[in-house]
Design a protein around this motif. Structure first.
Motif, mmCIF file in Angstrom:
data_model
loop_
_atom_site.group_PDB
_atom_site.id
_atom_site.type_symbol
_atom_site.label_atom_id
_atom_site.label_comp_id
_atom_site.label_asym_id
_atom_site.label_seq_id
_atom_site.Cartn_x
_atom_site.Cartn_y
_atom_site.Cartn_z
ATOM 1 N N LEU A 231 -1.259 2.128 1.284
ATOM 2 C CA LEU A 231 -2.715 2.182 1.260
ATOM 3 C C LEU A 231 -3.315 0.945 1.927
ATOM 4 N N GLN A 232 -2.751 -0.215 1.668
ATOM 5 C CA GLN A 232 -3.223 -1.426 2.328
ATOM 6 C C GLN A 232 -3.150 -1.285 3.848
ATOM 7 N N ARG A 233 -2.030 -0.802 4.349
ATOM 8 C CA ARG A 233 -1.863 -0.660 5.797
ATOM 9 C C ARG A 233 -2.855 0.347 6.369
ATOM 10 N N ALA A 234 -3.067 1.442 5.652
ATOM 11 C CA ALA A 234 -4.000 2.461 6.141
ATOM 12 C C ALA A 234 -5.430 1.936 6.187
ATOM 13 N N ILE A 235 -5.848 1.259 5.122
ATOM 14 C CA ILE A 235 -7.219 0.756 5.062
ATOM 15 C C ILE A 235 -7.425 -0.356 6.080
ATOM 16 N N ALA A 236 -6.448 -1.222 6.255
ATOM 17 C CA ALA A 236 -6.568 -2.307 7.230
ATOM 18 C C ALA A 236 -6.647 -1.772 8.652
ATOM 19 N N ALA A 237 -5.891 -0.710 8.945
ATOM 20 C CA ALA A 237 -5.801 -0.208 10.323
ATOM 21 C C ALA A 237 -6.929 0.735 10.700
ATOM 22 N N ASP A 238 -7.479 1.473 9.714
ATOM 23 C CA ASP A 238 -8.318 2.608 10.089
ATOM 24 C C ASP A 238 -9.604 2.723 9.278
ATOM 25 N N TRP A 239 -9.926 1.729 8.485
ATOM 26 C CA TRP A 239 -11.006 1.928 7.525
ATOM 27 C C TRP A 239 -11.993 0.762 7.535
#
Length: 508
Positions: A231-239
């Motif tokens: 979730l951290q990686r997703a939010i950092a990359a795309d959010w």
């Protein structure tokens, strides 16, 4: 981590299968809607399209005139999906929506459950249980993390006598992406639904009208630690919005705790800015106390909203000179503002009654939380203490207040506070919203205003604060660069909130 999958099938009115490797974790309709107080979770002849990255189900909901467009979007290649839902009324007579959950799972009972209570100075206090019992997580304060944190973790596997021991290892996390009142119902046996809270919420749709629900984020992994990293990686990359300045993680000093609003003035700020430069601190932020009447003893809570007034008893040279004094010291200026708030004795309240949020019937707050809103009006119990951003006047006030402050001071850092519990929100019907969806429209308005602030001032750093950490959620995370996690200043608490928030947000 590519072994988590979602797939849809048209059986039984549309179903979603959530799997990890070869193990099915849920097989159920992916949504729950209430139309005129009647629950419905099935489509008539659903149309299914998409692939592993973006899956859609749409069609008419059974027994209704509502067209439901549901989707699951994979985020940044991680085992993380955003569930979204839009409802369009295609019938001839108005209908009332009282629930619109984009996420529904049937995960079974073999899970341990994890969440967090949250209050001022007590953010991210853990709670634990198991799926053999009902668990309801929600906010009724009008702020996403005043009450509980908008996150649920479920895990199974391992050894011993705990629920789920001996099952294949798996973890799910569920996070409503909304800054107001949300809910996660995890009922005994593993039936889970999540979305905007149905408490005091309703939206009336005329023929042809549509409403979009706040989305919900689902993460699927082998463990809660793996889910947190994904979730951290997703939010950092795309959010999260990101700029070179915010990615540089500038160090900031804020005047509040040493001086509050009673002992601060332009000389204190200039002296501390010079010290900040010597220490390698990059930003010096002026907190509350800069605005309002020219009175060194004025109380900031009472005058919130009067952002065009400068307290010249404390800052006689004005805001432009204040920003210049900070830059002259060799650091960047930052400014605090509680842009949505309105003090009971503010000039704004008298000058712009059309922008004020009111609970017209004077409804009392839900007793499950301690109301923290200060400077309310005992003579007018309908006054909620903030401008309604569902209204054009409210949006214009907040946008211009923030933009003027940035332009005047040359601020590079804005600390956006919110010491308000909106409860179920504004119930006025002359604001462009209905009596039951005022809080939803307020937050839609806030998100739009913050996007415009960033567009006008692309070099700004927006930090969200809310009585410390009482508005931390993935909805606001789409529109600000970072979050202030808590007010208390001691190491054990720092470690607790950092450990808790890493389940939801990345460090950058």
């Amino acid at each position: 981590m590519t072994d988590a999958t979602l797939r849809a099938r048209p059986d039984d009115g549309g179903r979603l299968i959530v799997a990890l490797a070869d193990t099915i974790l849920s097989d159920a309709s992916p949504l729950l809607v209430e139309v005129d107080r009647r629950p419905v979770d099935r489509w008539v002849a659903p149309r299914i399209a998409g692939d592993a990255e973006h899956l859609t189900i749409d069609g008419v909901l059974e027994g209704t005139s509502l067209h439901a467009a549901w989707s699951a979007r994979r985020i940044a290649g991680q085992p993380v999906w955003e569930f979204a839902l839009t409802l369009r009324h295609d019938g001839e007579h108005p209908v009332t929506i009282t629930r619109m959950d984009p996420l529904a799972l049937d995960a079974g009972p073999a899970w341990r459950t994890h969440g967090f209570h949250s209050a001022w100075g007590d953010e991210f206090r853990p709670l634990h249980g198991h799926a053999g019992h009902h668990l309801v997580l929600e906010s009724r304060s009008g702020r996403s993390s005043h009450g509980q944190i908008p996150w649920l973790g479920l895990e199974r596997g391992g050894t011993g006598a705990q629920p789920g021991a001996g099952e294949p290892p798996a973890a799910l996390t569920i996070a409503p992406a909304y800054s107001g009142n949300w809910h996660i119902h995890a009922m005994a046996g593993g039936r889970i639904t999540a979305g905007i809270s149905p408490w005091q919420f309703f939206v009336e749709l005329a023929p042809g009208e549509a409403v979009t629900a706040p989305s919900v984020v689902l993460t699927v992994a082998a463990s809660l630690d793996a889910a947190a990293v994904a979730l951290q990686r997703a939010i950092a990359a795309d959010w999260l919005p990101r700029t070179p300045f915010t990615d540089a993680l500038p160090v900031e000093w804020n005047h509040w705790w040493p001086y509050e609003d009673q002992e601060v003035d332009e000389h204190v700020i200039a002296d501390n800015a010079r010290i900040a430069q010597l220490l390698g601190i990059e930003v010096a932020t002026v907190d509350a106390g800069w605005f309002g009447a020219a009175d060194p003893t004025s109380y900031w809570q009472e005058q919130r909203g009067d952002w065009s007034s400068v307290n010249t008893a404390r800052f006689p040279s004005g805001l432009a000179a204040l920003g210049q004094s900070i830059r002259d010291a060799g650091v960047l200026p930052g400014m605090w503002i509680e842009a949505e708030a309105v003090g009971a004795n503010s000039l704004l309240r008298a000058a712009h009654p059309e922008a004020m949020a009111h609970s017209v019937e004077g409804r009392r707050a839900d007793p499950s939380y301690r109301v923290q809103t200060e400077s309310l009006d005992s003579a007018d119990p309908t006054f909620l203490g903030y401008v309604c951003l569902g209204s054009p006047a409210g949006r214009a006030h907040v946008l211009e207040s923030m933009s003027t402050l940035i332009t005047t001071t040359g601020a590079r850092w804005i600390k956006l506070d919110f010491n308000i519990d909106p409860d179920a929100g504004c119930t006025r019907t002359d604001h462009g919203h209905g009596a039951g969806d005022g809080l939803l429209r307020h937050y839609e308005g806030l998100y739009a205003v913050l996007d415009e602030v960033r567009a006008r001032h692309p070099e700004i750093m927006l930090e969200s604060c809310s009585s410390g950490g009482l508005r931390i959620d993935l909805g606001l995370a789409r529109h600000v660069h970072g979050f202030f996690l808590s007010d208390p200043d001691y190491t054990e608490h720092h470690l607790q909130v950092l450990w808790g928030v890493r389940h939801l947000l990345p460090p950058i």
